[in-house]
Structures are given as structure tokens and as C-alpha cells.
Design a protein around this motif. Structure first.
Motif, short mmCIF file in Angstrom:
data_model
loop_
_atom_site.label_atom_id
_atom_site.label_comp_id
_atom_site.label_asym_id
_atom_site.label_seq_id
_atom_site.Cartn_x
_atom_site.Cartn_y
_atom_site.Cartn_z
N VAL A 123 11.39 12.27 11.07
CA VAL A 123 10.43 11.19 10.93
C VAL A 123 11.22 9.87 10.86
N ASP A 124 10.93 8.97 11.77
CA ASP A 124 11.55 7.65 11.78
C ASP A 124 10.64 6.66 11.08
N LEU A 125 11.25 5.78 10.28
CA LEU A 125 10.50 4.78 9.53
C LEU A 125 10.86 3.39 10.03
N ALA A 126 9.86 2.52 10.13
CA ALA A 126 10.06 1.13 10.52
C ALA A 126 9.24 0.24 9.60
N VAL A 127 9.72 -0.97 9.35
CA VAL A 127 9.01 -1.91 8.49
C VAL A 127 7.79 -2.44 9.23
N GLU A 128 6.63 -2.26 8.65
CA GLU A 128 5.37 -2.74 9.21
C GLU A 128 5.04 -4.13 8.69
N GLY A 129 5.37 -4.35 7.42
CA GLY A 129 5.07 -5.65 6.83
C GLY A 129 5.24 -5.61 5.33
N LEU A 130 4.59 -6.55 4.68
CA LEU A 130 4.68 -6.69 3.24
C LEU A 130 3.29 -6.95 2.69
N ASP A 131 2.95 -6.30 1.61
CA ASP A 131 1.70 -6.57 0.91
C ASP A 131 2.04 -7.25 -0.41
N VAL A 132 1.41 -8.36 -0.66
CA VAL A 132 1.57 -9.08 -1.92
C VAL A 132 0.28 -8.90 -2.70
N VAL A 133 0.42 -8.40 -3.91
CA VAL A 133 -0.77 -8.09 -4.71
C VAL A 133 -0.74 -8.93 -6.00
N PRO A 134 -1.16 -10.19 -5.91
CA PRO A 134 -1.20 -10.99 -7.14
C PRO A 134 -2.39 -10.55 -8.00
N LYS A 135 -2.14 -10.38 -9.27
CA LYS A 135 -3.24 -10.00 -10.16
C LYS A 135 -4.15 -11.20 -10.41
N ARG A 136 -3.51 -12.33 -10.64
CA ARG A 136 -4.28 -13.55 -10.88
C ARG A 136 -3.53 -14.71 -10.23
N LEU A 137 -4.28 -15.60 -9.66
CA LEU A 137 -3.70 -16.79 -9.06
C LEU A 137 -4.59 -17.97 -9.43
N PHE A 138 -4.02 -18.94 -10.08
CA PHE A 138 -4.77 -20.09 -10.58
C PHE A 138 -5.94 -19.66 -11.46
N GLY A 139 -5.69 -18.60 -12.27
CA GLY A 139 -6.69 -18.15 -13.22
C GLY A 139 -7.80 -17.28 -12.65
N GLU A 140 -7.74 -16.95 -11.35
CA GLU A 140 -8.78 -16.13 -10.73
C GLU A 140 -8.19 -14.83 -10.16
N GLU A 141 -9.00 -13.79 -10.18
CA GLU A 141 -8.59 -12.53 -9.56
C GLU A 141 -8.43 -12.73 -8.06
N ARG A 199 4.89 -4.88 -2.09
CA ARG A 199 5.34 -3.59 -1.62
C ARG A 199 5.65 -3.70 -0.13
N VAL A 200 6.66 -2.98 0.28
CA VAL A 200 7.03 -2.91 1.69
C VAL A 200 6.15 -1.85 2.33
N VAL A 201 5.53 -2.17 3.45
CA VAL A 201 4.67 -1.24 4.17
C VAL A 201 5.47 -0.70 5.35
N LEU A 202 5.51 0.63 5.45
CA LEU A 202 6.29 1.28 6.50
C LEU A 202 5.39 1.96 7.52
N ARG A 203 5.89 2.09 8.73
CA ARG A 203 5.24 2.87 9.78
C ARG A 203 6.11 4.10 10.02
N ALA A 204 5.50 5.27 10.03
CA ALA A 204 6.23 6.52 10.27
C ALA A 204 5.86 7.06 11.65
N SER A 218 15.23 7.13 8.28
CA SER A 218 14.57 8.34 8.78
C SER A 218 14.79 9.46 7.78
N PHE A 219 14.03 10.52 7.96
CA PHE A 219 14.25 11.72 7.16
C PHE A 219 13.89 12.94 7.99
N GLU A 220 14.42 14.09 7.57
CA GLU A 220 14.11 15.37 8.21
C GLU A 220 13.31 16.21 7.22
N ILE A 221 12.21 16.77 7.68
CA ILE A 221 11.39 17.62 6.83
C ILE A 221 12.04 19.00 6.74
#
Length: 112
Positions: free
Chosen positions: A17-35, A2-7, A53-56
Motif C-alpha cells: 500500500v502506497d501512501l501520499a499526502v492528500e492535504g491537511l485538515d485544521v479543526v479549530p474548536k473555537r475561533l473568535f469565541g464561536e464554534e 491532521r495530515v490526510v493521506l491517500r492510500a 508505504s507498507f506491506e500487509i
């Protein structure tokens, strides 16, 4: 993944509201057979790469209506099973997350 944003917003334009890319989260369910726990990827450009950006247009405890910088209208409705219930929040900023230096007030929707 998932892309992580900063508002962020400011007092001069409290509905924008201005949005900027904060980073990326990688969420592997299993890697090499382990959680595995999520991996957070952040770097020297965190928060520096514009994302849009967006306007409320409307916001209350349950609903947020925004107009994106591309001109699209989006309606966000709170999930009633969300951990942070609207009645428990002290401000709209707490409901939306850290939105920067914004003086939050109930939006006067009669203008719209």
C-alpha cells in the motif's frame, strides 16, 4: 490539525500500500469565541507527494499487521465501538477505506 493521506494499491503487488499526502485538515474548536467547522486544505499537489508505504502481513476483520517501508511492524486492532462493524462490511476494502484497484482476497497467512 491532521495530515490526510491517500492510500493506493495495485493488482501486481496487492499486499503493498502506497501512501501520499492528500492535504491537511485544521479543526479549530473555537475561533473568535464561536464554534467552527473543520477546514479542509487541499491543493494542486494533493495525492502527488509520497508519504511512505507498507506491506500487509496479516489482515482479517479485526486485526491488520503491516511492515512499514522503514522496517517497523505495526499492529492495528479495530475499536469495538467503531461505527462500521466488521460484520457489516462487504469487503476488507470497505473496512480499510478506498485502497484503489485491488482484488481483495483473504490473505493466506500460512506463508508468513
Amino acid at each position: 490539525q491532521r495530515v490526510v493521506l491517500r492510500a493506493s494499491a495495485n493488482r501486481a503487488q496487492p499486499r503493498k500500500v502506497d501512501l501520499a499526502v492528500e492535504g491537511l485538515d485544521v479543526v479549530p474548536k473555537r475561533l473568535f469565541g464561536e464554534e467552527r467547522a473543520p477546514v479542509e486544505l487541499r491543493g494542486p499537489l494533493s495525492g502527488q507527494v509520497p508519504f511512505g508505504s507498507f506491506e500487509i502481513l496479516w489482515m482479517d476483520e479485526d486485526t491488520r499487521i503491516v511492515k512499514t517501508s522503514q522496517g517497523h511492524i505495526a499492529i492495528n486492532v479495530r475499536d469495538p465501538e467503531d461505527e462500521l462493524l466488521a460484520e457489516d462490511a462487504e469487503s476488507p476494502a470497505e473496512l480499510m477505506g478506498d485502497m484503489g484497484d485491488v482484488a481483495w482476497e483473504k490473505i493466506d497467512n500460512s506463508e508468513l
